[in-house]
Write an enzyme that holds these catalytic residues in place. Structure first.
Site, PDB file in Angstrom:
ATOM      1  N   ASP A  98      15.745  20.643  34.540  1.00  0.00           N
ATOM      2  CA  ASP A  98      16.286  21.680  33.649  1.00  0.00           C
ATOM      3  C   ASP A  98      17.079  21.081  32.485  1.00  0.00           C
ATOM      4  O   ASP A  98      17.384  21.780  31.517  1.00  0.00           O
ATOM      5  CB  ASP A  98      17.216  22.627  34.423  1.00  0.00           C
ATOM      6  CG  ASP A  98      16.447  23.539  35.365  1.00  0.00           C
ATOM      7  OD1 ASP A  98      15.273  23.826  35.065  1.00  0.00           O
ATOM      8  OD2 ASP A  98      17.018  23.955  36.392  1.00  0.00           O
ATOM      9  N   ASP A 103      19.855  24.310  36.939  1.00  0.00           N
ATOM     10  CA  ASP A 103      20.551  23.557  37.987  1.00  0.00           C
ATOM     11  C   ASP A 103      19.877  22.249  38.359  1.00  0.00           C
ATOM     12  O   ASP A 103      20.517  21.357  38.910  1.00  0.00           O
ATOM     13  CB  ASP A 103      20.723  24.425  39.247  1.00  0.00           C
ATOM     14  CG  ASP A 103      19.404  24.993  39.758  1.00  0.00           C
ATOM     15  OD1 ASP A 103      18.336  24.579  39.266  1.00  0.00           O
ATOM     16  OD2 ASP A 103      19.441  25.852  40.660  1.00  0.00           O
ATOM     17  N   ASP A 115      18.616  32.063  35.516  1.00  0.00           N
ATOM     18  CA  ASP A 115      17.925  31.925  36.792  1.00  0.00           C
ATOM     19  C   ASP A 115      18.250  33.134  37.652  1.00  0.00           C
ATOM     20  O   ASP A 115      19.296  33.767  37.478  1.00  0.00           O
ATOM     21  CB  ASP A 115      18.404  30.669  37.532  1.00  0.00           C
ATOM     22  CG  ASP A 115      17.783  29.405  36.957  1.00  0.00           C
ATOM     23  OD1 ASP A 115      16.646  29.481  36.479  1.00  0.00           O
ATOM     24  OD2 ASP A 115      18.441  28.357  36.991  1.00  0.00           O
TER      25      ASP A 115
END
Length: 874
Positions: free
Chosen positions: A622, A618, A335
């Site tokens: 996910d 997170d 990310d």
């Protein structure tokens, strides 16, 4: 169904009265200690610990150890009835006991390491205490605490709901029902309802899958529904890692070979008139020495110590197999926000639809910008508190930076939320990329929607999007993250709609209001980490929900997006078939505006290309991608409990560089395990070949039982464990990743181990014959063989440190190994030069034999140095 379960059949006011709490202030900190003393900590009982003595006697389950003890007892009986000398069988038993104690110490060390990791991975929760939102350890929760929960949170206790918004909960851990259950704080449930029908309570161990909630903790620890079945939870057995299983299987196979060799040795000894007790004990002692039964335990210790080192570098390993997999990682999908960047969001620019212009955030923004900030704050769940005149941000940094910018304009969240109360909301989720609230503003129902620009504009019926697009492009080219805000007025809000119907009514026909642009600077250390990845043969990839221009700008700055690489959006990815993606995936370095489903496709495409993938995440959505990845990495700061539960590793600082450090440690741990395996197998093979060939060639044993056991004690324990603590080699991140399918014996390592064993056997046999022929005394030969074999094996630990020359890698840079080998050498000298040598069958040698022994001891070191320099060992 206990009578206390009627919390669900009482109304909210009765619950508040029962716990005597003020819902505006929550519990007072000064009362918490008394409440913990009354109710205990919010923990479940752990599996009962196995006592030292149980672990000790468990070491004697091995059949060869049992045989050795029986043989020692028989020897004891024979000796007492003949010579009266009992020291030898007594010493054999003592060595077996010492070995067992060392085994227990290793087991305890591994347990302590894993217990320390459990303590580090405790859950944090948000509560209201002393009138302020606070983050505390879930173990400190007490009945009466007012707790905030949102999508992705693991429920830490049994909770009666005070308020719920679009709340759904996965209760499969408790009920086995896989479909999330809708929850509602306003309903009452009849007495004696089953757990699945209790809609106004949340239960410990379950997970919030949608919405958010405010509740009162009513039960903690053993008193929760999960606590009542805690004993069932403790039945889970510890599992071995794949490498441990392979080594355990290898040990058994080698054991069979060693036992066959020992049977042959025993038969040959009997046929040649060797004392039956002596040859029996020698054969069994050889089996004990030759079988690397402690190898899986030593690997556990190495893994556990490595995991502890990782914790100090902010990587919390949840599953031991992940340590092995880390060493093979070849792709890291990360990310952007908070992982590649600092997660220190600062709102810098505002664009308003009314002014059609961008202005910098200041303390004197225009009225239109102030109005946009106010609406944005009303649509935020984050908060800012001040402690010692310092801002403390609670919640998503994207929201807290908006609240902070509003503060500069004297727009205080607490004030405006009281003045314009929230009456309805749809929480943010990564699929919609939106958050929506309904606030009562000047007696009107105002819907406020905040989220991704392209999503919001598709739901708007008014706004100059041509000018807005120019503003977005200007902001994203400056690496700003852009959020859009829109609104509309509603005459009334129906109460009986489900979440999908509510979205349809609230999130359509909107009026575009403006944009907020925020910057999250790249972490300064990440650029270097990306370069390290490239040298290590690891492909770094950025995956983000941000605009593709913003993502590309930061990816270029960090070195992730290079000239030959591509950046694509989630929509472009959706248009690619799996086969097309498989062909193109190696050229794509940035994925923008992606969905959780996109992440899974990216992972699987790389895996189909034979790569080992690490993936960060997170959010709740996910979790599937984290599970699909070879190494799931959850964010420790911003990550939800669901993401952490699905992950193999938690990054306690949410930092990309931590993943790179973890890969480095993983490679180092694998390398050290390989060194220990090579050392133990090489020395053990040497002992078997020595005795086996000597019995076949000369019908004599070059080492008696007690000598074999002593060698096993001093070489198989201390140096082997210490070798596992070898520092990570400096060039380890200059090597290509190890394939996850690659055997530990690949690249001729198995040949090297056998060569090592044969070398030890030749040295021991040569020294045995030299000593025996020099004095015409077998004891002299055995003494010399013992000296050469025990000391050369101890010194060999240094040769196994690296495939590089000792002069290049360093001889004494591992203090643990230095100390372990010193202890081993002192124990060997104790047997060689003190009076107890007589009990070991050791005799003083002529000085020239000591000198010859010294020369033979260093033959492996000289030979290995030559082979390393010739790159035969590499």
């Amino acid at each position: 169904m206990s009578e206390d379960r009627n919390f669900y059949s009482q109304n909210i006011q009765e619950i508040i009265n029962k716990f005597n709490i003020n819902t505006q202030t929550g519990l007072l900190t000064k009362n918490i200690d008394n409440l913990i003393e009354k109710h205990g900590y919010n923990t479940l009982p752990e599996k009962p610990k196995v006592s030292f003595m149980t672990k000790f006697f468990r070491q004697f389950k091995d059949m060869t150890i049992i045989c050795l003890i029986i043989a020692a007892i028989v020897s004891f009986a024979v000796k007492i009835s003949t010579t009266g000398e009992i020291f030898e069988p007594f010493l054999i038993l003592l060595i077996v006991i010492i070995n067992s104690v060392i085994g227990v110490i290793q087991e305890n060390k591994a347990e302590r390491a894993l217990e320390a990791l459990k303590k580090l991975s405790t859950q944090n929760v948000k509560v209201l205490r002393d009138g302020t939102k606070k983050i505390i350890d879930s173990t400190d929760l007490v009945p009466g605490d007012i707790i905030y929960l949102e999508s992705g949170d693991m429920i830490p206790a049994d909770i009666r709901l005070l308020k719920s918004i679009n709340l759904k909960c996965d209760e499969s851990a408790l009920t086995g029902e896989s479909v999330p259950v809708e929850k509602n704080s306003d309903i009452l449930v009849s007495h004696k309802s089953s757990i699945g029908d209790i809609k106004n309570m949340l239960f410990s161990g379950c997970v919030i899958t949608n919405g958010n909630a405010l509740g009162i903790v009513v039960k903690t620890g053993l008193n929760t529904e999960m606590g009542k079945i805690a004993k069932l939870l403790n039945q889970e057995e510890n599992t071995q890692t794949p490498l441990q299983k392979k080594l355990s299987s290898l040990g058994k196979n080698l054991g069979i070979v060693a036992l066959l060799a020992c049977v042959i040795i025993f038969v040959v000894g009997l046929l040649n008139g060797i004392n039956i007790i002596e040859i029996l004990i020698t054969s069994i002692s050889l089996a004990v020495s030759a079988i690397p039964e402690g190898l899986p335990a030593i690997v556990t210790v190495i893994l556990s110590l490595g995991v502890q080192r990782m914790v100090k570098k902010h990587a919390l390993i949840r599953k031991l197999p992940a340590v092995e997999t880390l060493g093979s990682a070849s792709v890291i999908c990360s990310d952007k926000t908070g992982t590649l960047t600092q997660n220190k969001m600062t709102l810098t620019k505002i664009y308003t639809e009314k002014n059609h212009s961008i202005e910098l955030v200041s303390s004197k923004n225009s009225q239109e910008a102030r109005e946009l900030l106010m609406y944005s704050v009303l649509c935020c769940d984050g908060n800012i508190i001040f402690e010692n005149n310092k801002e403390k941000h609670i919640g998503d940094p994207t929201e807290t930076c908006i609240i902070s910018a509003a503060y500069k304009n004297n727009i205080i969240k607490q004030d405006i939320t009281c003045k314009f109360p929230r009456i309805k909301e749809i929480p943010f989720d990564s699929n919609r990329k939106l958050m929506t609230t309904v606030n009562k503003i000047n007696n009107k129902n105002i819907v406020i929607v905040k989220g991704a620009y392209d999503i919001i504009t598709s739901k708007c019926i008014s706004g100059d999007f041509e000018k807005a697009n120019i503003a977005v492009e200007e902001m994203t080219n400056s690496a700003l993250r852009v959020l859009a805000v829109a609104y509309k007025e509603l005459d009334y809000i129906p109460d009986s709609l489900n979440s999908d119907e509510l979205e349809l009514i609230l999130e359509n026909n909107l009026n575009f209001m403006g944009l907020v642009g925020m910057i999250d600077p790249p972490r300064p250390e990440v650029k270097e980490s990306v370069e390290i990845c490239r040298k290590a043969g690891i492909k770094p990839i950025m995956i983000t929900g941000d605009h593709i221009t913003t993502a590309s700008a930061i990816a270029r700055e960090l070195g992730i997006l290079r000239k030959c690489d591509r950046a694509i959006t989630g929509k472009e990815l959706d248009k690619l078939s799996d086969s097309d993606l498989d062909k193109q995936v190696t050229k794509i370095s940035v994925y923008a505006r992606v969905s959780p489903e996109n992440k899974i496709r990216i992972v699987k495409a790389w895996q189909r290309n034979g790569q080992v993938v690490a993936m960060t995440g997170d959010g709740v959505n996910d979790a599937p991608a984290l599970k699909a990845a070879d190494i799931g990495c959850a964010m420790g700061i911003t990550g939800t409990d669901v993401a952490k539960g699905a992950a193999d590793m938690i990054l306690t600082d949410d930092n990309f560089s931590t993943i790179v450090h973890a890969v480095k440690e993983g490679r180092g741990i694998y390398s050290n395990i390989k060194k220990v395996v090579g050392f133990l197998l090489g020395t053990n093979i040497g002992e078997v070949i020595t005795v086996f060939l000597s019995m076949l060639l000369w019908h004599k044993t070059p080492l008696i039982s007690i000598q074999l056991l002593w060698i096993n004690l001093v070489t198989d324990s201390f140096p082997a464990i210490a070798l596992g603590t070898e520092p990570v080699e400096k060039d380890i991140m200059s090597r290509k990743p190890v394939s996850k399918h690659e055997s530990i014996f690949s690249n001729n390592y198995g040949v090297q181990i056998i060569f090592q064993g044969v070398l030890f056997a030749i040295l021991a046999l040569v020294s045995f014959k030299l000593g025996e022929n020099y004095t015409n005394n077998i004891k002299t030969g055995q003494s010399m063989a013992f000296i050469v074999l025990s000391l050369s094996q101890t010194i060999q630990a240094f040769n196994m440190k690296s495939n590089k020359s000792l002069f290049e890698s360093g001889v004494f840079n591992n203090k643990n190994l230095n100390f372990a080998c010193l202890i081993s050498i002192l124990l060997i000298f104790l047997v060689i030069f003190t009076p107890i040598k007589y009990f070991f069958g050791i005799e003083f040698l002529p000085i020239n034999l000591y000198l010859i022994s010294l020369g033979l001891i260093f033959v492996p070191t000289v030979l290995f140095e030559i082979l390393k320099n010739l790159k035969i060992i590499k």
